[in-house]
Design an enzyme around this catalytic site. Structure first.
Site, PDB file in Angstrom:
ATOM      1  CG  HIS A  69      -1.710  -1.257   1.534  1.00 41.15           C
ATOM      2  ND1 HIS A  69      -1.857  -1.717   2.663  1.00 41.15           N
ATOM      3  CD2 HIS A  69      -2.076  -2.103   0.779  1.00 41.15           C
ATOM      4  CE1 HIS A  69      -2.382  -2.975   2.689  1.00 41.15           C
ATOM      5  NE2 HIS A  69      -2.814  -3.116   1.239  1.00 41.15           N
ATOM      6  CE1 TYR A 132      -0.201   2.060   9.930  1.00 42.62           C
ATOM      7  CE2 TYR A 132       0.297   0.125  10.947  1.00 42.62           C
ATOM      8  CZ  TYR A 132      -0.458   0.781  10.348  1.00 42.62           C
ATOM      9  OH  TYR A 132      -1.878   0.621   9.922  1.00 42.62           O
TER      10      TYR A 132
END
Length: 471
Positions: A69, A132
């Site tokens: 992605h 993240y």
């Protein structure tokens, strides 16, 4: 996971993709690390990307594979427990499209991923926690680029073959590289919100921005009350990349009254402060309109770095709004004055008086340059299009400074009336016996910095002729 290794940042074959060695302190109890340390990491060369959200993906089994992605925001990737095989593919438009980099990440490694770079990982141990940080909140309207995990062109060497990996149906269905539309940096940053959309500048921006390829939303006061911080904070900002604040309280004399003072400060100081807060929180570019009234008019031509010296409430409130906007990382503070566009303004008033047979008294000791919204809007778009250095820019039309009296006589002349019908008066004489705000006597703004970006506005005299011809 080397214990005690120094904090270091390494470049990779993908421009902007950085691998970070984290310092891990271990003892008999376990280990500790500073997973994200802004001051140290920025000093070593990591972009100061301003994370706003922290996400964690927990994976029960080895072989869980997610991606590829590419989102329109930056990410700082690490693991809290376990190990992953990380793979990245540059999906940005350009010569690097399709470049691949892979690396094993344990708690001693982090990776900074720029927007537009495809990101994927495969867990190598059960119970892996993948973390993240991102610098934008997730949005369903965001534009993504995705790539198939098994694409033969990039040929990622997955440690666990994909036919034995755990992969979602959605990730299995991503297209091969030949069918991927390259990510372009301009794609997610062309959605503009214009406040004060019913004002002279707002109307012109709503005309010019769509023609320049921007998706524009205009808000008027009933739609968004900038004096209400809760209303500004509650707006759905996910559909906007740029905010142009063309809203303001401009009744300079009314600002000197008790009620006007409060309204002026709410519109010109509290409103911009609320927009600045939203710009920082949502990673927006903020364009804010400043005024020549932040100066006392004694040191013209006024440069962008001249300290503010406002004479009245209006100028003081505008200076406060400027100060609130200045810390926004991507901001353009556009200082202007003597604005003429579609709406009530000095030029239209003089043309009407001339036609009605009125012989006006006009001050002849206040000088500056007219600013036509045609050029003001075009200049703002130029700063956005060229990604000019953030900061303050003076923006008026060019030409020799003139007094209001000189402008009035020229309007009379251009509309076919006798300019001698306009009578010059001094400012003190004009306002004698009336409550009025103090005015800067010289509002001339220095345009050197603006011209250095490649934009030079048209001469004010030329625009005045066109304006009166087309009104």
């Amino acid at each position: 996971m080397p214990a005690g290794q120094p904090l270091r940042i390494h470049p990779t074959p993908i421009p902007g993709l950085l691998r970070i060695d984290l310092t891990v302190h271990a003892d008999t109890r376990g280990w500790f690390k500073e997973n994200w340390q802004r001051e140290k990491m920025v000093a070593l060369g990591l972009p100061d990307f301003g994370p706003v959200q922290n996400n964690i993906s927990f994976n029960d089994e080895a072989g869980v594979t997610r991606g590829i992605h590419a989102e329109p925001w930056e990410k700082f990737i690490s693991v809290a427990t376990g190990r992953v095989f990380g793979a990245w593919v540059d999906l940005r438009a350009g010569a690097g499209f399709g470049t691949v980099y892979s690396y094993e990440i344990d708690p001693g490694v982090a990776v900074f991923v720029p927007r537009g770079v495809g990101n994927a990982f495969q867990t190598l141990e059960p119970g892996t926690a993948y973390s993240y940080l991102v610098n934008a909140h997730w949005s369903a309207q965001a534009t993504y680029a995705n790539l198939n995990l098994a694409d033969e062109t990039v040929a990622i060497d997955w440690p666990i073959p994909l036919d034995r990996a755990t992969i979602s149906d959605k990730d299995r269905g991503h297209p091969p590289l030949a069918q991927v539309a390259p990510f372009t940096a301009s794609t997610p940053r062309r959605r503009v919100l214009v406040t004060g959309a019913n004002g002279q500048l707002g109307r012109e921006l709503l005309r010019q921005l769509p023609a320049a390829g921007y998706q524009v939303t205009g808000l008027r006061r009933p739609d968004l009350d900038l004096s209400n911080p809760a209303q500004v904070a509650g707006l759905d900002w996910s559909g906007h990349d740029i905010v142009i604040n063309a809203a303001a309280w401009t009744d300079v004399d009314g600002a000197e009254t008790p009620d006007g003072r409060r309204a002026c400060w709410l519109a010109n100081a509290v409103g911009p402060a609320s927009l600045a807060r939203a710009a920082v929180q949502h990673d927006l570019t903020l364009v804010h309109l400043s005024s020549d009234y932040v100066f006392d008019g004694t040191r013209a031509p006024h440069t962008e770095d001249e300290p503010p010296s406002p004479l009245g409430v209006y100028g003081q409130s505008k200076a406060a709004g400027d100060a609130a906007v200045a810390p926004v990382p991507r901001h353009y503070l556009v200082r202007t004055g003597w604005v003429v566009g579609d709406g009530r303004n000095f030029v239209r008033t003089m043309a009407r008086l001339a036609a009605d047979g009125v012989d006006p008294n006009v001050v002849d000791d206040q000088v500056g340059r007219l600013t036509f919204t045609t050029d003001l809007a075009a200049g703002i778009i130029h700063l956005l299009e060229t990604d000019a250095e953030p900061g303050t820019y003076n923006l008026t039309n060019t030409g020799e400074p003139t007094s209001w009296y000189q402008v009035a006589t020229r309007v009379f002349e251009l509309t076919g009336h006798d300019p001698s019908r306009v009578h010059p008066v001094r400012t003190k004489e004009y306002f004698a016996g009336r409550q009025a705000a103090p005015r800067p006597l010289d509002s001339t703004l220095d345009l050197t910095r603006l011209k250095a970006t490649g934009f030079t506005p048209a001469p004010a005299g030329e625009r005045l002729r066109q304006y009166l011809r087309n009104r």
